[in-house]
Design an enzyme around this catalytic site. Structure first.
Site, PDB file in Angstrom:
ATOM      1  N   GLU A   1       0.811  -1.221   0.000  1.00 17.76           N
ATOM      2  CA  GLU A   1       0.000   0.000   0.000  1.00 17.76           C
ATOM      3  C   GLU A   1       0.844   1.271   0.000  1.00 17.76           C
ATOM      4  O   GLU A   1       0.458   2.277  -0.586  1.00 17.76           O
ATOM      5  CB  GLU A   1      -0.961   0.025   1.190  1.00 17.76           C
ATOM      6  CG  GLU A   1      -2.086  -0.999   1.118  1.00 17.76           C
ATOM      7  CD  GLU A   1      -1.715  -2.332   1.737  1.00 17.76           C
ATOM      8  OE1 GLU A   1      -0.513  -2.549   2.031  1.00 17.76           O
ATOM      9  OE2 GLU A   1      -2.616  -3.178   1.931  1.00 17.76           O
TER      10      GLU A   1
ATOM     11  N   PHE B   1     -11.587  -6.941  13.742  1.00 11.60           N
ATOM     12  CA  PHE B   1     -10.501  -7.422  12.907  1.00 11.60           C
ATOM     13  C   PHE B   1     -10.123  -6.357  11.870  1.00 11.60           C
ATOM     14  O   PHE B   1     -10.979  -5.801  11.211  1.00 11.60           O
ATOM     15  CB  PHE B   1     -10.909  -8.725  12.208  1.00 11.60           C
ATOM     16  CG  PHE B   1      -9.878  -9.229  11.246  1.00 11.60           C
ATOM     17  CD1 PHE B   1      -8.623  -9.653  11.702  1.00 11.60           C
ATOM     18  CD2 PHE B   1     -10.126  -9.252   9.879  1.00 11.60           C
ATOM     19  CE1 PHE B   1      -7.658 -10.088  10.813  1.00 11.60           C
ATOM     20  CE2 PHE B   1      -9.163  -9.687   8.988  1.00 11.60           C
ATOM     21  CZ  PHE B   1      -7.932 -10.110   9.445  1.00 11.60           C
ATOM     22  N   GLN B   2      -8.867  -6.089  11.772  1.00 12.24           N
ATOM     23  CA  GLN B   2      -8.310  -5.083  10.851  1.00 12.24           C
ATOM     24  C   GLN B   2      -8.922  -3.699  11.071  1.00 12.24           C
ATOM     25  O   GLN B   2      -9.060  -2.922  10.136  1.00 12.24           O
ATOM     26  CB  GLN B   2      -8.454  -5.526   9.389  1.00 12.24           C
ATOM     27  CG  GLN B   2      -7.521  -6.685   9.058  1.00 12.24           C
ATOM     28  CD  GLN B   2      -7.357  -6.932   7.570  1.00 12.24           C
ATOM     29  OE1 GLN B   2      -8.250  -6.681   6.785  1.00 12.24           O
ATOM     30  NE2 GLN B   2      -6.192  -7.450   7.190  1.00 12.24           N
TER      31      GLN B   2
ATOM     32  N   LYS C   1     -17.306  -0.326   5.565  1.00 13.12           N
ATOM     33  CA  LYS C   1     -17.803  -1.359   4.652  1.00 13.12           C
ATOM     34  C   LYS C   1     -19.306  -1.213   4.389  1.00 13.12           C
ATOM     35  O   LYS C   1     -19.763  -1.338   3.256  1.00 13.12           O
ATOM     36  CB  LYS C   1     -17.508  -2.738   5.249  1.00 13.12           C
ATOM     37  CG  LYS C   1     -17.831  -3.878   4.305  1.00 13.12           C
ATOM     38  CD  LYS C   1     -17.421  -5.219   4.888  1.00 13.12           C
ATOM     39  CE  LYS C   1     -17.597  -6.317   3.843  1.00 13.12           C
ATOM     40  NZ  LYS C   1     -17.254  -7.646   4.373  1.00 13.12           N
TER      41      LYS C   1
ATOM     42  N   MET D   1      24.617   7.880   1.884  1.00 14.24           N
ATOM     43  CA  MET D   1      24.592   9.181   2.544  1.00 14.24           C
ATOM     44  C   MET D   1      24.858   9.036   4.045  1.00 14.24           C
ATOM     45  O   MET D   1      25.554   9.862   4.643  1.00 14.24           O
ATOM     46  CB  MET D   1      23.257   9.885   2.297  1.00 14.24           C
ATOM     47  CG  MET D   1      23.242  11.338   2.707  1.00 14.24           C
ATOM     48  SD  MET D   1      24.496  12.324   1.860  1.00 14.24           S
ATOM     49  CE  MET D   1      23.560  13.016   0.494  1.00 14.24           C
TER      50      MET D   1
END
Lengths: 577, 186
Positions: A51, A113-114, A163, A481
């Protein structure tokens, strides 16, 4: 006109109305209804492999076009993975709309959940964010999100959609107006201030133009070029502003700041008038603020009032869109020119001679060796092939600075890098977005061996869509760097910077079904780059460069920008002139 | 230095979080914060007292102005305004000290809102320094418990509220897009 539709379809309808043709995302549990609605919808969804990279790809799309980039992720881990990209877009003022799924409204707050508090987490990562609580609000919110992302100072806006809002059925009535009474967009610039600015510009003996990302955001390259030519002043473009003025323009000096050129930093130090356009006096540009441009008055044009006076006080502030301000200003400058231009013509000529002298004294010249590939040499060769026309994406670090120093950008929106946030792993996924937005353009993704491995999974995306991205890994075997700083400021106690076990590039690319190659001899550099560009599909070129090369000039942290370290053998030098 | 800020805010979810988040992200300490609806139930008025270096005061106001839910911000620190704070106090007062406690309360303009065998509940308003003194005095009589409201302030000059007007959405003039037939007709 209204018909019964699901929340998912309404959302897609809103995206179409906003002109979205492509979004980057990754599905999950709560976005299933949304992805189901996409099944037979022509809007293109690009499946990335993480993502964070969906957001970076959307940024590549947005940065290379100026349009709003759209990314999509599921709830919980999907949304938290987006956050680095959101902060990146926030720091560099890039218009992004991020859509995230959320658990159903009834479950919010139950540690489902999630579930994650996406609205709370992304508050500080976004210009604005929304949690859609009912389907009724959805169309209005989506259009507001696009409006906020793309107007004023652009930035990321996140819309969190539960949802059950995706699933709900409702009558869709198109939204025709947005009303955000508290959203102040300053665009025109105060006419009196603009006139005063024009006078100050002609009164200056040593004017210096300092142009940044705001010039690109407001599509003001033409106006900037006119200003530069009317005043015939030297101009620098910041890391975010490269390409705003063509790198081949005779008045273009280089990038200023920590790894800017000697001439750029000396010019900044000795000017009597900084004309700051769409910049924020970032610490990487100013060095020690108290010692920055001590002789200069400052004209500061920016669309965000909060940027004016934030780091450096402005003698003449103009709050407005750079393009609109400059088009008015240019007219006034021309009106005033016959009477005012000759007054300080001699001083200005002397100033130009001085700036040219600085340029000649310490030009940015690439190190070239016959035994090993110098990283600067690599950038020079990419530059030669690009001819100022290719899209080049980069991460953060040594390769980014060398690319910025040695690759020309003859127009805006070609140089795409993580400027403010400095996010490793940005280059490869942003190249995906840029290539989707510019299918006919040559796109180079340049990364170090560190950053490349952070977004390695996206090789699958590139292979899957057959994107002809030229993936260049500047491989010095180190986190370059950080190693440079450990060498220079931590007694060369190199710790946690060695990147061994880099995969065989040919096999790696081959595993994804495209060509790859490793080179380490300077003789192979040009042919290998040409081969990569000739290849119709993706190409991974792993270039082994001198491991211990450092980026110079360098302004040590906390130093004044005229106190540059110019090279390996050069001592830090203060400007005596 | 303490800065007193008055904000007019849209009464929307997350509005308070955006404002406090902005302050904490810049490491400014909030001394007090009050918020309540205005006569227009869609709007809230906030008074925030924040500890900020004087040279950063303007920056705080500008940052707050960037917030989309904020309709108006005013720095009341140096402009004509009235600021007050309310305290509610429970003071333990045995019989012998009750007359003295009441006398002190009267001097500070406090009102008795409840009385019991243990003591009194008092209510006082005033500027914060005066209330500090009141608390000190009352503490000398015995155990107290205090709840302070934080400063509420009002500007003495009327300031015009500048609000943005509605803007049309993209394609507002051509709402004929349809997605049902799988073809974009934008």
């Amino acid at each position: 006109m209204s018909n019964l539709m699901s929340g998912s379809k309404i959302l897609l309808e809103c995206l179409v109305r906003e002109g979205v043709d492509c979004m980057f995302g990754y599905p999950g549990g709560v976005t299933l209804p949304f992805y189901d609605a996409m099944y037979d919808h022509p809007l293109r969804h690009v499946l990335v492999r993480h993502e964070e990279n969906a957001c970076f790809a959307a940024e590549g799309y947005a940065r290379s076009t100026g349009k709003v980039g759209v990314c999509c992720a599921t709830s919980g881990p999907g949304a938290t993975n987006l956050t680095t990209g959101l902060v990146d877009a926030m720091m560099d003022s890039i218009p992004i709309v991020a859509l995230t799924g959320q658990v159903s409204t009834k479950l919010i707050g139950s540690d489902a959940f999630q579930e994650a508090d996406t609205f709370g987490i992304t508050r500080s990562c976004t210009k604005h964010n929304y949690l859609v609580k009912t389907l009724n609000d959805l169309p209005q919110i989506i259009h507001e999100a696009f409006y906020i992302a793309s107007t004023g100072r652009p930035g990321p806006v996140l819309v969190d959609v539960p949802k059950d809002v995706f699933q709900a059925q409702g009558h869709y009535a198109p939204v025709n107006a947005i009303h955000l009474p508290g959203y102040k967009v300053h665009t025109d610039g105060h006419a009196g201030q603009i006139r005063r600015a024009a006078h100050m510009m002609w009164e200056a003996k040593r004017p210096f133009i300092y142009a940044g990302g705001g010039v690109i955001a407001s599509e003001a390259s033409l106006e900037l070029t006119q200003l530069v030519e009317t005043l015939d002043a030297p101009a620098v473009c910041t890391l975010m502003g490269l390409g705003a003025l063509s790198s081949e323009h005779p008045n273009f000096i280089s990038m200023p700041g920590m790894h800017g050129s000697y001439a750029a930093n000396m010019g900044m130090t000795h000017t009597d008038l900084i004309i700051a356009l769409g910049v924020r006096f970032d610490d990487r540009v100013t060095g020690r603020l108290a010692a920055f441009a001590p002789h200069a008055k400052v004209i500061h044009v920016d669309i965000d009032p909060a940027e004016i006076g934030k780091n450096r006080a402005a003698d003449l502030p103009i709050v407005g869109d750079v393009k609109r301000v400059l088009s008015k200003l240019n007219k006034i400058l021309l009106e005033l020119a016959p009477a005012h231009a000759p007054i300080h013509a001699d001083s200005r000529k002397a100033w130009w001679n001085q700036v040219r002298e600085w340029k000649e004294e310490h030009p940015l010249t690439p190190e070239i060796s016959t035994s090993e590939i110098k990283p600067q040499h690599l950038m020079r060769e990419i530059d030669r092939i690009s001819g100022g026309k290719a899209v080049v994406t980069a991460d953060v670090g040594q390769h980014q600075m060398w690319a910025a120093q040695f690759i020309r950008f003859n127009s805006p929106r070609l140089w795409i890098n993580s400027g403010g946030l400095g996010a490793m792993g940005f280059g490869l996924p942003s190249a995906i977005g840029a290539q989707f937005a510019n299918p006919d353009k040559l796109v180079f993704s340049i990364s170090g061996d560190g950053g490349f491995q952070m977004s390695l999974p996206e090789l699958a995306t590139i292979a899957s869509y057959g994107l002809p991205i030229k993936i260049i890994v500047m491989n010095n075997g180190y986190l370059g760097m950080v190693r440079q700083w450990q060498e220079l400021f931590y007694n060369n106690r190199l710790n946690a910077v060695t990147l061994d076990c880099f995969p065989d590039a040919e096999k790696l690319a081959g595993a994804y079904g495209f060509k790859g190659r490793t080179i380490e001899s300077p003789a192979d550099l040009t042919p290998a780059l040409q081969e990569a560009v000739k290849e119709p599909g993706p190409y991974l070129l792993n270039v082994k460069v001198t491991p211990f090369e450092n980026v110079f000039p360098m302004v040590p942290a906390g130093g004044a920008i005229n106190e540059m370290v110019l090279g390996e053998s050069t001592q830090p030098m203060a400007a005596a002139k | 230095m303490l800065q007193v800020i008055s904000l007019l805010v849209e009464n929307k979810p997350g509005a308070l979080m955006r404002i406090t988040g902005l302050l904490s992200a810049r490491a400014y300490n909030i001394e007090s914060l009050t918020v309540a609806r205005t006569t227009d139930p869609e709007l809230s008025r906030m008074t925030i007292v924040v500890d900020v270096e004087p040279h950063l005061r303007k920056q705080v106001i500008k940052q707050m102005n960037r917030l989309i839910n904020v309709l108006q911000v005013a720095d009341l620190t140096d402009s004509p305004s009235v600021a007050r704070e309310l305290i509610l106090m429970r003071v333990r007062a045995p019989m012998e000290s009750r007359p003295a406690v009441l006398k002190e309360a009267e001097i500070f303009g406090a009102r008795v809102i409840d009385s019991s065998l243990e003591g009194f509940a008092l209510e006082a308003t005033g500027d914060s320094e005066k209330l500090d003194e009141f608390i000190d005095v009352m503490r000398s009589y015995g155990e107290i418990e205090v709840t302070r409201s934080g400063t509420v302030a009002v500007m003495m000059e009327a300031r015009r509220l500048r609000l943005s007007s509605p803007v049309p959405t993209k394609n507002a003039t051509n709402p004929q897009t349809t997605i049902d037939n799988g073809v974009l007709n934008a």
